[in-house]
Design a protein around this motif. Sequence first.
Motif, PDB file in Angstrom:
ATOM      1  N   ARG A   1       0.836  -1.210   0.000  1.00  0.00           N
ATOM      2  CA  ARG A   1       0.000   0.000   0.000  1.00  0.00           C
ATOM      3  C   ARG A   1       0.866   1.254   0.000  1.00  0.00           C
ATOM      4  N   ARG A   2       1.998   1.191   0.716  1.00  0.00           N
ATOM      5  CA  ARG A   2       2.910   2.342   0.727  1.00  0.00           C
ATOM      6  C   ARG A   2       3.472   2.604  -0.661  1.00  0.00           C
ATOM      7  N   GLN A   3       3.863   1.532  -1.348  1.00  0.00           N
ATOM      8  CA  GLN A   3       4.385   1.687  -2.701  1.00  0.00           C
ATOM      9  C   GLN A   3       3.310   2.177  -3.665  1.00  0.00           C
ATOM     10  N   GLN A   4       2.079   1.690  -3.473  1.00  0.00           N
ATOM     11  CA  GLN A   4       0.982   2.146  -4.317  1.00  0.00           C
ATOM     12  C   GLN A   4       0.701   3.624  -4.093  1.00  0.00           C
ATOM     13  N   ALA A   5       0.737   4.037  -2.822  1.00  0.00           N
ATOM     14  CA  ALA A   5       0.507   5.457  -2.513  1.00  0.00           C
ATOM     15  C   ALA A   5       1.596   6.319  -3.135  1.00  0.00           C
ATOM     16  N   SER A   6       2.841   5.855  -3.041  1.00  0.00           N
ATOM     17  CA  SER A   6       3.944   6.605  -3.642  1.00  0.00           C
ATOM     18  C   SER A   6       3.775   6.705  -5.153  1.00  0.00           C
ATOM     19  N   ALA A   7       3.331   5.603  -5.774  1.00  0.00           N
ATOM     20  CA  ALA A   7       3.118   5.620  -7.222  1.00  0.00           C
ATOM     21  C   ALA A   7       1.977   6.558  -7.609  1.00  0.00           C
ATOM     22  N   ILE A   8       0.899   6.566  -6.799  1.00  0.00           N
ATOM     23  CA  ILE A   8      -0.237   7.459  -7.082  1.00  0.00           C
ATOM     24  C   ILE A   8       0.174   8.911  -6.968  1.00  0.00           C
ATOM     25  N   ILE A   9       0.972   9.218  -5.929  1.00  0.00           N
ATOM     26  CA  ILE A   9       1.440  10.607  -5.754  1.00  0.00           C
ATOM     27  C   ILE A   9       2.292  11.032  -6.943  1.00  0.00           C
ATOM     28  N   SER A  10       3.197  10.159  -7.375  1.00  0.00           N
ATOM     29  CA  SER A  10       4.040  10.491  -8.526  1.00  0.00           C
ATOM     30  C   SER A  10       3.200  10.695  -9.781  1.00  0.00           C
ATOM     31  N   ALA A  11       2.194   9.824  -9.968  1.00  0.00           N
ATOM     32  CA  ALA A  11       1.321   9.969 -11.140  1.00  0.00           C
ATOM     33  C   ALA A  11       0.529  11.266 -11.077  1.00  0.00           C
ATOM     34  N   ARG A  12       0.008  11.624  -9.887  1.00  0.00           N
ATOM     35  CA  ARG A  12      -0.756  12.868  -9.721  1.00  0.00           C
ATOM     36  C   ARG A  12       0.114  14.091 -10.017  1.00  0.00           C
ATOM     37  N   GLU A  13       1.377  14.010  -9.583  1.00  0.00           N
ATOM     38  CA  GLU A  13       2.281  15.129  -9.865  1.00  0.00           C
ATOM     39  C   GLU A  13       2.444  15.337 -11.356  1.00  0.00           C
ATOM     40  N   LYS A  14       2.568  14.239 -12.089  1.00  0.00           N
ATOM     41  CA  LYS A  14       2.690  14.330 -13.543  1.00  0.00           C
ATOM     42  C   LYS A  14       1.420  14.887 -14.169  1.00  0.00           C
ATOM     43  N   ILE A  15       0.262  14.412 -13.667  1.00  0.00           N
ATOM     44  CA  ILE A  15      -1.014  14.872 -14.209  1.00  0.00           C
ATOM     45  C   ILE A  15      -1.200  16.365 -13.982  1.00  0.00           C
ATOM     46  N   VAL A  16      -0.918  16.834 -12.760  1.00  0.00           N
ATOM     47  CA  VAL A  16      -1.074  18.253 -12.442  1.00  0.00           C
ATOM     48  C   VAL A  16      -0.112  19.095 -13.270  1.00  0.00           C
ATOM     49  N   GLU A  17       1.132  18.603 -13.400  1.00  0.00           N
ATOM     50  CA  GLU A  17       2.119  19.324 -14.200  1.00  0.00           C
ATOM     51  C   GLU A  17       1.642  19.476 -15.643  1.00  0.00           C
ATOM     52  N   GLY A  18       1.109  18.403 -16.201  1.00  0.00           N
ATOM     53  CA  GLY A  18       0.591  18.472 -17.566  1.00  0.00           C
ATOM     54  C   GLY A  18      -0.647  19.341 -17.677  1.00  0.00           C
ATOM     55  N   ALA A  19      -1.543  19.281 -16.668  1.00  0.00           N
ATOM     56  CA  ALA A  19      -2.764  20.093 -16.697  1.00  0.00           C
ATOM     57  C   ALA A  19      -2.444  21.575 -16.641  1.00  0.00           C
ATOM     58  N   VAL A  20      -1.533  21.960 -15.777  1.00  0.00           N
ATOM     59  CA  VAL A  20      -1.142  23.375 -15.679  1.00  0.00           C
ATOM     60  C   VAL A  20      -0.558  23.861 -17.006  1.00  0.00           C
ATOM     61  N   SER A  21       0.259  23.023 -17.625  1.00  0.00           N
ATOM     62  CA  SER A  21       0.839  23.392 -18.917  1.00  0.00           C
ATOM     63  C   SER A  21      -0.242  23.575 -19.982  1.00  0.00           C
ATOM     64  N   MET A  22      -1.257  22.708 -19.967  1.00  0.00           N
ATOM     65  CA  MET A  22      -2.333  22.799 -20.951  1.00  0.00           C
ATOM     66  C   MET A  22      -3.214  24.019 -20.707  1.00  0.00           C
ATOM     67  N   VAL A  23      -3.478  24.336 -19.441  1.00  0.00           N
ATOM     68  CA  VAL A  23      -4.281  25.531 -19.120  1.00  0.00           C
ATOM     69  C   VAL A  23      -3.558  26.789 -19.564  1.00  0.00           C
ATOM     70  N   LYS A  24      -2.274  26.853 -19.284  1.00  0.00           N
ATOM     71  CA  LYS A  24      -1.489  28.029 -19.695  1.00  0.00           C
ATOM     72  C   LYS A  24      -1.502  28.166 -21.222  1.00  0.00           C
ATOM     73  N   MET A  25      -1.345  27.041 -21.916  1.00  0.00           N
ATOM     74  CA  MET A  25      -1.365  27.071 -23.373  1.00  0.00           C
ATOM     75  C   MET A  25      -2.723  27.545 -23.896  1.00  0.00           C
ATOM     76  N   ALA A  26      -3.823  27.091 -23.244  1.00  0.00           N
ATOM     77  CA  ALA A  26      -5.171  27.500 -23.673  1.00  0.00           C
ATOM     78  C   ALA A  26      -5.383  29.002 -23.482  1.00  0.00           C
ATOM     79  N   LEU A  27      -4.964  29.526 -22.337  1.00  0.00           N
ATOM     80  CA  LEU A  27      -5.123  30.953 -22.066  1.00  0.00           C
ATOM     81  C   LEU A  27      -4.289  31.797 -23.036  1.00  0.00           C
ATOM     82  N   ASP A  28      -3.043  31.349 -23.262  1.00  0.00           N
ATOM     83  CA  ASP A  28      -2.186  32.084 -24.189  1.00  0.00           C
ATOM     84  C   ASP A  28      -2.770  32.074 -25.602  1.00  0.00           C
ATOM     85  N   GLN A  29      -3.357  30.944 -26.013  1.00  0.00           N
ATOM     86  CA  GLN A  29      -3.928  30.833 -27.347  1.00  0.00           C
ATOM     87  C   GLN A  29      -5.167  31.728 -27.499  1.00  0.00           C
TER      88      GLN A  29
END
Length: 312
Positions: free
Chosen positions: A242-270
Amino acid sequence: MEHEKNKEYEYGGLTINGFAMIFFTFMLIPALLVGSLMLFMDNAPALGVILASVLLVVFIMGCVGYFVQEPNQARVMIFFGKYQGTCRKTGYYWVNPFMSRKKLSLRIRNMDIEPIKVNDKIGNPVLIGMVLVWRIKDTYRAVFDIDSQSLGLNGSSVSNSALEKFVRIQSDAALREVTGQFAYDDTDSNTEELTLRDGGKEINELLEHKLNERLAMAGIEVVEARLNYLAYAPEIAAVMLRRQQASAIISAREKIVEGAVSMVKMALDQLNKEGVVELDEERKAAMVSNLLVVLCADEPAQPVLNTGSLYQ
């Protein structure tokens, strides 16, 4: 150190080709008969008996003392308790029949050390096993420096099972020592620290070094040692999973948020660049919030259409 002294040396005593010795020995039989008959016929019975007795003793000695030795085998020569050297010649030979010959295999051997339960550096119980490749390097130590009763020096050969038992016990001790120096996985305090799971080559090299230190006293050389099994003990495996799964979920969420912020910024700039719509700060914040919800959500978002004016 005492165990670093190499007391082994090559046997330099008499060794005769076995086939030549067989020919010589069995030529003595007719010589014995002919010589005895001739002496009896010449009225010298006493000399005939002496000659026959001598030839009979030589014949009996010639019938024993043979041995066959294959490549990567050795025999430790012992003459009435005294070490005379190690014979590594291959072939069929005859030696002094009073010479004891302890047979040893110098071939490479493979051993699978079953997983054992050990506590790692931070106290977590883990199951760890390894594969060991070893061979006898110093025949003197293998025969004389280890207790003969525990090693099973019976007859003309050294017990393989006894040697393997010695190697297995020392391997178990070395494996416990090495495991106790490292954590199973990354620790929160120091992510750069070497661990059992990602140590790989470094862990194997340390394990091989420790094993060579322990087995040198028996004249044994470790060719290779590597971990082949590593897992948490059953009592904590579920929690650590469960600890490893939680660590994997956190890492995945970080990637998702990083990508979402980049997409929002791109949408606003466009939108701003093409002049599609002008948004004040409040509506930009609302748009950013909505886009992040859509992009970061685990399930598809349910759209809501606003048919009113943007400024109402």
